[in-house]
Design a protein around this motif. Structure first.
Motif, PDB file in Angstrom:
ATOM      1  N   SER A  60       0.841  -1.202   0.000  1.00 36.47           N
ATOM      2  CA  SER A  60       0.000   0.000   0.000  1.00 36.47           C
ATOM      3  C   SER A  60       0.875   1.251   0.000  1.00 36.47           C
ATOM      4  N   LEU A  61       1.926   1.213   0.816  1.00 36.74           N
ATOM      5  CA  LEU A  61       2.818   2.357   0.940  1.00 36.74           C
ATOM      6  C   LEU A  61       3.516   2.671  -0.368  1.00 36.74           C
ATOM      7  N   VAL A  62       3.992   1.634  -1.067  1.00 43.29           N
ATOM      8  CA  VAL A  62       4.732   1.877  -2.295  1.00 43.29           C
ATOM      9  C   VAL A  62       3.847   2.546  -3.344  1.00 43.29           C
ATOM     10  N   LYS A  63       2.557   2.194  -3.371  1.00 39.94           N
ATOM     11  CA  LYS A  63       1.634   2.853  -4.297  1.00 39.94           C
ATOM     12  C   LYS A  63       1.520   4.348  -4.009  1.00 39.94           C
ATOM     13  N   SER A  64       1.561   4.688  -2.721  1.00 40.26           N
ATOM     14  CA  SER A  64       1.402   6.094  -2.324  1.00 40.26           C
ATOM     15  C   SER A  64       2.616   6.948  -2.687  1.00 40.26           C
ATOM     16  N   LEU A  65       3.698   6.283  -3.103  1.00 33.02           N
ATOM     17  CA  LEU A  65       4.938   7.002  -3.433  1.00 33.02           C
ATOM     18  C   LEU A  65       4.999   7.445  -4.897  1.00 33.02           C
ATOM     19  N   ALA A  66       3.966   7.102  -5.667  1.00 35.13           N
ATOM     20  CA  ALA A  66       3.942   7.477  -7.085  1.00 35.13           C
ATOM     21  C   ALA A  66       3.930   8.994  -7.217  1.00 35.13           C
ATOM     22  N   SER A  67       4.906   9.535  -7.961  1.00 38.27           N
ATOM     23  CA  SER A  67       4.999  10.991  -8.099  1.00 38.27           C
ATOM     24  C   SER A  67       5.428  11.430  -9.490  1.00 38.27           C
ATOM     25  N   ALA A  68       5.772  10.475 -10.355  1.00 34.57           N
ATOM     26  CA  ALA A  68       6.250  10.816 -11.695  1.00 34.57           C
ATOM     27  C   ALA A  68       5.082  11.131 -12.633  1.00 34.57           C
ATOM     28  N   LYS A  69       5.416  11.686 -13.779  1.00 35.06           N
ATOM     29  CA  LYS A  69       4.393  12.025 -14.768  1.00 35.06           C
ATOM     30  C   LYS A  69       4.062  10.842 -15.668  1.00 35.06           C
ATOM     31  N   PHE A  70       4.687   9.688 -15.380  1.00 34.25           N
ATOM     32  CA  PHE A  70       4.390   8.462 -16.134  1.00 34.25           C
ATOM     33  C   PHE A  70       4.031   7.359 -15.151  1.00 34.25           C
ATOM     34  N   ASP A  71       3.513   6.258 -15.666  1.00 30.93           N
ATOM     35  CA  ASP A  71       3.106   5.141 -14.814  1.00 30.93           C
ATOM     36  C   ASP A  71       4.350   4.342 -14.416  1.00 30.93           C
ATOM     37  N   GLU A  72       4.849   4.610 -13.222  1.00 29.36           N
ATOM     38  CA  GLU A  72       6.099   3.986 -12.770  1.00 29.36           C
ATOM     39  C   GLU A  72       5.970   2.469 -12.603  1.00 29.36           C
ATOM     40  N   THR A  73       7.085   1.789 -12.778  1.00 29.18           N
ATOM     41  CA  THR A  73       7.135   0.338 -12.585  1.00 29.18           C
ATOM     42  C   THR A  73       7.374   0.021 -11.109  1.00 29.18           C
ATOM     43  N   VAL A  74       6.653  -0.963 -10.601  1.00 29.65           N
ATOM     44  CA  VAL A  74       6.887  -1.456  -9.243  1.00 29.65           C
ATOM     45  C   VAL A  74       7.945  -2.554  -9.358  1.00 29.65           C
ATOM     46  N   GLU A  75       9.017  -2.422  -8.617  1.00 26.64           N
ATOM     47  CA  GLU A  75      10.116  -3.372  -8.702  1.00 26.64           C
ATOM     48  C   GLU A  75      10.427  -3.965  -7.333  1.00 26.64           C
ATOM     49  N   VAL A  76      10.926  -5.200  -7.334  1.00 29.23           N
ATOM     50  CA  VAL A  76      11.335  -5.831  -6.078  1.00 29.23           C
ATOM     51  C   VAL A  76      12.794  -6.243  -6.181  1.00 29.23           C
ATOM     52  N   ALA A  77      13.513  -6.091  -5.078  1.00 28.67           N
ATOM     53  CA  ALA A  77      14.910  -6.535  -4.975  1.00 28.67           C
ATOM     54  C   ALA A  77      14.983  -7.483  -3.778  1.00 28.67           C
ATOM     55  N   ILE A  78      15.456  -8.692  -4.021  1.00 27.56           N
ATOM     56  CA  ILE A  78      15.496  -9.717  -2.976  1.00 27.56           C
ATOM     57  C   ILE A  78      16.925 -10.208  -2.790  1.00 27.56           C
ATOM     58  N   ARG A  79      17.428 -10.129  -1.568  1.00 29.39           N
ATOM     59  CA  ARG A  79      18.761 -10.656  -1.247  1.00 29.39           C
ATOM     60  C   ARG A  79      18.578 -12.056  -0.653  1.00 29.39           C
ATOM     61  N   LEU A  80      19.145 -13.049  -1.323  1.00 37.25           N
ATOM     62  CA  LEU A  80      19.025 -14.432  -0.863  1.00 37.25           C
ATOM     63  C   LEU A  80      20.306 -14.909  -0.177  1.00 37.25           C
ATOM     64  N   GLY A  81      20.135 -15.821   0.757  1.00 34.56           N
ATOM     65  CA  GLY A  81      21.285 -16.395   1.453  1.00 34.56           C
ATOM     66  C   GLY A  81      21.835 -17.579   0.687  1.00 34.56           C
ATOM     67  N   VAL A  82      22.285 -17.310  -0.534  1.00 32.04           N
ATOM     68  CA  VAL A  82      22.863 -18.366  -1.370  1.00 32.04           C
ATOM     69  C   VAL A  82      24.207 -17.890  -1.917  1.00 32.04           C
ATOM     70  N   ASP A  83      25.009 -18.847  -2.372  1.00 34.38           N
ATOM     71  CA  ASP A  83      26.289 -18.537  -2.989  1.00 34.38           C
ATOM     72  C   ASP A  83      26.228 -18.996  -4.448  1.00 34.38           C
ATOM     73  N   PRO A  84      25.960 -18.079  -5.380  1.00 36.54           N
ATOM     74  CA  PRO A  84      25.790 -18.436  -6.790  1.00 36.54           C
ATOM     75  C   PRO A  84      27.023 -19.072  -7.437  1.00 36.54           C
ATOM     76  N   ARG A  85      28.170 -19.044  -6.736  1.00 37.00           N
ATOM     77  CA  ARG A  85      29.360 -19.695  -7.287  1.00 37.00           C
ATOM     78  C   ARG A  85      29.190 -21.210  -7.313  1.00 37.00           C
ATOM     79  N   HIS A  86      28.281 -21.716  -6.471  1.00 40.92           N
ATOM     80  CA  HIS A  86      27.971 -23.147  -6.464  1.00 40.92           C
ATOM     81  C   HIS A  86      26.771 -23.388  -7.371  1.00 40.92           C
TER      82      HIS A  86
END
Length: 233
Positions: A28-54
């Motif tokens: 709900s909060l992220v929707k309230s942050l819309a302030s641009a003159k275009f329809d902004e994209t909602v994006e997610v960033a997730i940090r996982l506890g994995v080691d991609p080298r394996h």
């Protein structure tokens, strides 16, 4: 510049510094942050506890978001004969083989997703160094190397999101647009998280989802309770 600074200051004041929000409040909060003159994209960033080298901890997959991404997706397909016809009938924007390889070599990358039949992968490999860095290389794990071309094209057009961890264990993915209803943003995030949780490797140690933040194209990020997300099955 003063207007930009004031806008950013106003947006930052809406997000409590250091606070971790529950899923409903965050979406709900992220929707309230819309302030641009275009329809902004909602994006997610997730940090996982994995080691991609394996290899067994290289989290990679695809998910069809229930409400799509809000973006029109252009699909290119490597196929011949009947499969090329299936791709065209399913709505693929570009279909080809040798001609498509040459077009890509010439710098024509006017598509968002690439799909190929297994027999065409040797040909796709000729432009792998171009497609790979752009995240466009077809892969069986994302359903983009398949004989079921019609389904793959349909999924792509319906809002399929391909995801994979980067070298630091982060996943970035779109969840829709700021104009989406809060419930649709939440549904899309839930579907993505369900798929990521299913891929949890047995060898991963410690907390699996370490940090999750959602934001708009031009907004501060909002952190979501990672434990709540790990409980989603």
């Amino acid at each position: 510049m003063k207007k930009v600074a004031k806008r950013l200051q106003n947006l930052n004041s809406k997000v409590e510094k250091g606070k971790v929000y529950d899923l409903d409040t965050a979406t709900s909060l992220v929707k309230s942050l819309a302030s641009a003159k275009f329809d902004e994209t909602v994006e997610v960033a997730i940090r996982l506890g994995v080691d991609p080298r394996h290899a067994d901890q290289m989290i990679r997959g695809a998910v069809v978001l229930p409400h799509g991404t809000g973006k029109k997706v252009r699909v290119a397909v490597f196929a011949k004969g009947i499969k090329a016809d299936e791709a065209k009938n399913a709505g693929a924007d570009i279909v080809g083989d040798d001609d498509l390889v040459q077009s890509i070599k010439d710098g024509n990358i006017d598509f968002d997703m690439v799909i190929a039949t297994p027999d065409m992968m040797a040909m796709v490999g000729k432009v792998g160094k171009i497609l790979g860095p752009k995240g466009l290389m077809p892969n069986p794990k994302t359903g983009t190397v398949t004989m079921d071309i019609a389904k793959a094209v349909s999924n792509a057009k319906s809002g399929q999101v391909n995801f994979r961890v980067d070298k630091k264990g982060n996943i970035h993915a779109p969840l829709g647009k700021a104009s989406f209803e809060q419930s649709k943003i939440k549904d899309n995030l839930l579907e993505l998280i369900k798929n990521i949780n299913r891929l949890k490797p047995a060898s991963a140690k410690g907390k699996y989802i370490r940090r999750t933040c959602i934001s708009l194209t031009m907004s501060p990020s909002v952190e979501i309770d990672s434990q709540e997300l790990m409980d989603i099955k």
